[in-house]
Design a protein around this motif. Structure first.
Motif, PDB file in Angstrom:
ATOM      1  N   GLU A 132       0.806  -1.219   0.000  1.00 18.03           N
ATOM      2  CA  GLU A 132       0.000   0.000   0.000  1.00 18.03           C
ATOM      3  C   GLU A 132       0.843   1.275   0.000  1.00 18.03           C
ATOM      4  O   GLU A 132       0.365   2.333  -0.358  1.00 18.03           O
ATOM      5  CB  GLU A 132      -0.923   0.003   1.216  1.00 18.03           C
ATOM      6  N   GLY A 133       2.082   1.193   0.480  1.00 20.66           N
ATOM      7  CA  GLY A 133       2.922   2.384   0.573  1.00 20.66           C
ATOM      8  C   GLY A 133       3.972   2.236   1.646  1.00 20.66           C
ATOM      9  O   GLY A 133       4.447   1.132   1.913  1.00 20.66           O
ATOM     10  N   CYS A 134       4.309   3.337   2.294  1.00 21.08           N
ATOM     11  CA  CYS A 134       5.303   3.336   3.355  1.00 21.08           C
ATOM     12  C   CYS A 134       4.568   3.348   4.691  1.00 21.08           C
ATOM     13  O   CYS A 134       3.942   4.345   5.047  1.00 21.08           O
ATOM     14  CB  CYS A 134       6.208   4.563   3.232  1.00 21.08           C
ATOM     15  N   GLU A 135       4.647   2.233   5.403  1.00 26.47           N
ATOM     16  CA  GLU A 135       3.977   2.113   6.702  1.00 26.47           C
ATOM     17  C   GLU A 135       4.927   2.595   7.791  1.00 26.47           C
ATOM     18  O   GLU A 135       6.036   2.086   7.923  1.00 26.47           O
ATOM     19  CB  GLU A 135       3.579   0.674   6.953  1.00 26.47           C
ATOM     20  N   ILE A 136       4.491   3.569   8.565  1.00 27.76           N
ATOM     21  CA  ILE A 136       5.302   4.142   9.631  1.00 27.76           C
ATOM     22  C   ILE A 136       4.622   3.870  10.963  1.00 27.76           C
ATOM     23  O   ILE A 136       3.421   4.115  11.116  1.00 27.76           O
ATOM     24  CB  ILE A 136       5.504   5.647   9.432  1.00 27.76           C
ATOM     25  N   THR A 137       5.395   3.354  11.900  1.00 30.57           N
ATOM     26  CA  THR A 137       4.899   3.075  13.237  1.00 30.57           C
ATOM     27  C   THR A 137       5.655   3.949  14.228  1.00 30.57           C
ATOM     28  O   THR A 137       6.886   3.926  14.259  1.00 30.57           O
ATOM     29  CB  THR A 137       5.091   1.590  13.605  1.00 30.57           C
ATOM     30  N   LYS A 159      -1.695  10.374   2.806  1.00 29.22           N
ATOM     31  CA  LYS A 159      -1.919   9.181   3.608  1.00 29.22           C
ATOM     32  C   LYS A 159      -2.910   8.254   2.904  1.00 29.22           C
ATOM     33  O   LYS A 159      -3.638   8.680   2.006  1.00 29.22           O
ATOM     34  CB  LYS A 159      -2.440   9.577   4.990  1.00 29.22           C
ATOM     35  N   LYS A 160      -2.921   7.002   3.330  1.00 30.91           N
ATOM     36  CA  LYS A 160      -3.805   5.992   2.734  1.00 30.91           C
ATOM     37  C   LYS A 160      -5.266   6.415   2.790  1.00 30.91           C
ATOM     38  O   LYS A 160      -6.035   6.149   1.873  1.00 30.91           O
ATOM     39  CB  LYS A 160      -3.606   4.658   3.450  1.00 30.91           C
ATOM     40  N   ASP A 161      -5.664   7.115   3.849  1.00 31.71           N
ATOM     41  CA  ASP A 161      -7.067   7.524   3.988  1.00 31.71           C
ATOM     42  C   ASP A 161      -7.422   8.748   3.140  1.00 31.71           C
ATOM     43  O   ASP A 161      -8.541   9.226   3.173  1.00 31.71           O
ATOM     44  CB  ASP A 161      -7.416   7.771   5.453  1.00 31.71           C
ATOM     45  N   GLY A 162      -6.448   9.252   2.377  1.00 32.69           N
ATOM     46  CA  GLY A 162      -6.699  10.398   1.504  1.00 32.69           C
ATOM     47  C   GLY A 162      -6.370  11.733   2.130  1.00 32.69           C
ATOM     48  O   GLY A 162      -6.376  12.755   1.447  1.00 32.69           O
ATOM     49  N   GLY A 222       1.265   6.078  16.677  1.00 30.68           N
ATOM     50  CA  GLY A 222       0.336   5.190  15.992  1.00 30.68           C
ATOM     51  C   GLY A 222       0.942   4.664  14.704  1.00 30.68           C
ATOM     52  O   GLY A 222       2.133   4.819  14.439  1.00 30.68           O
ATOM     53  N   VAL A 223       0.107   4.046  13.891  1.00 34.41           N
ATOM     54  CA  VAL A 223       0.536   3.477  12.618  1.00 34.41           C
ATOM     55  C   VAL A 223      -0.176   4.237  11.509  1.00 34.41           C
ATOM     56  O   VAL A 223      -1.390   4.442  11.572  1.00 34.41           O
ATOM     57  CB  VAL A 223       0.190   1.972  12.530  1.00 34.41           C
ATOM     58  N   MET A 224       0.583   4.666  10.514  1.00 36.54           N
ATOM     59  CA  MET A 224      -0.034   5.289   9.346  1.00 36.54           C
ATOM     60  C   MET A 224       0.684   4.816   8.100  1.00 36.54           C
ATOM     61  O   MET A 224       1.848   4.429   8.155  1.00 36.54           O
ATOM     62  CB  MET A 224      -0.025   6.812   9.438  1.00 36.54           C
ATOM     63  N   VAL A 225      -0.038   4.819   6.995  1.00 36.07           N
ATOM     64  CA  VAL A 225       0.539   4.432   5.714  1.00 36.07           C
ATOM     65  C   VAL A 225       0.547   5.654   4.818  1.00 36.07           C
ATOM     66  O   VAL A 225      -0.497   6.263   4.572  1.00 36.07           O
ATOM     67  CB  VAL A 225      -0.263   3.285   5.053  1.00 36.07           C
TER      68      VAL A 225
END
Length: 123
Positions: free
Chosen positions: A35-40, A68-71, A88-91
């Motif tokens: 999906e992309g670059c996942e950052i934790t 971000k993945k959510d737009g 948190g975690v975001m993509v």
């Protein structure tokens, strides 16, 4: 008014993972996924974690925006283009670059996604 999308920012799944800077008391890790670059980001600090702009930075780049993945977007601060990363975690899916910081505000004010731009310079 007709707007033509000339800008196709690179997807982050095709780039090396970017890792935020983490102060004492926090940790940050990143990995590339489909999906992309996942950052934790974990931990707590008043400073928070910070994601720096890509390097090398192209000449004339005035602002970066991470989609971000959510737009939604993480928008770089004006002076050094870093963005604060919450715990948190975001993509992150795309990296958008603008050679004029005011363009970010204009696009947001008219309700267009920040992947639109007036030129076709992929940062």
């Amino acid at each position: 008014m007709r707007i033509r999308n000339l800008y196709d920012p690179p997807t982050l799944k095709d780039r090396e993972a970017v890792k935020p800077w983490a102060p004492t008391g926090m940790t940050a890790s990143s990995k590339i996924t489909d999906e992309g670059c996942e950052i934790t980001v974990t931990g707590e600090s008043e400073q928070g974690c910070w994601l720096n702009p890509p390097t090398p930075r192209p000449d004339g780049l005035a602002n970066v925006v991470w989609q971000k993945k959510d737009g939604s977007y993480l928008i770089g601060i004006i002076k050094n283009m870093t963005v604060q990363m919450p715990a948190g975690v975001m993509v992150l899916t795309r990296l958008c670059g603008f050679d004029d910081r005011s363009l970010v505000d204009i696009l947001q004010n008219v309700g267009l996604p920040l992947v639109f731009a007036a030129t076709d310079h992929p940062y």
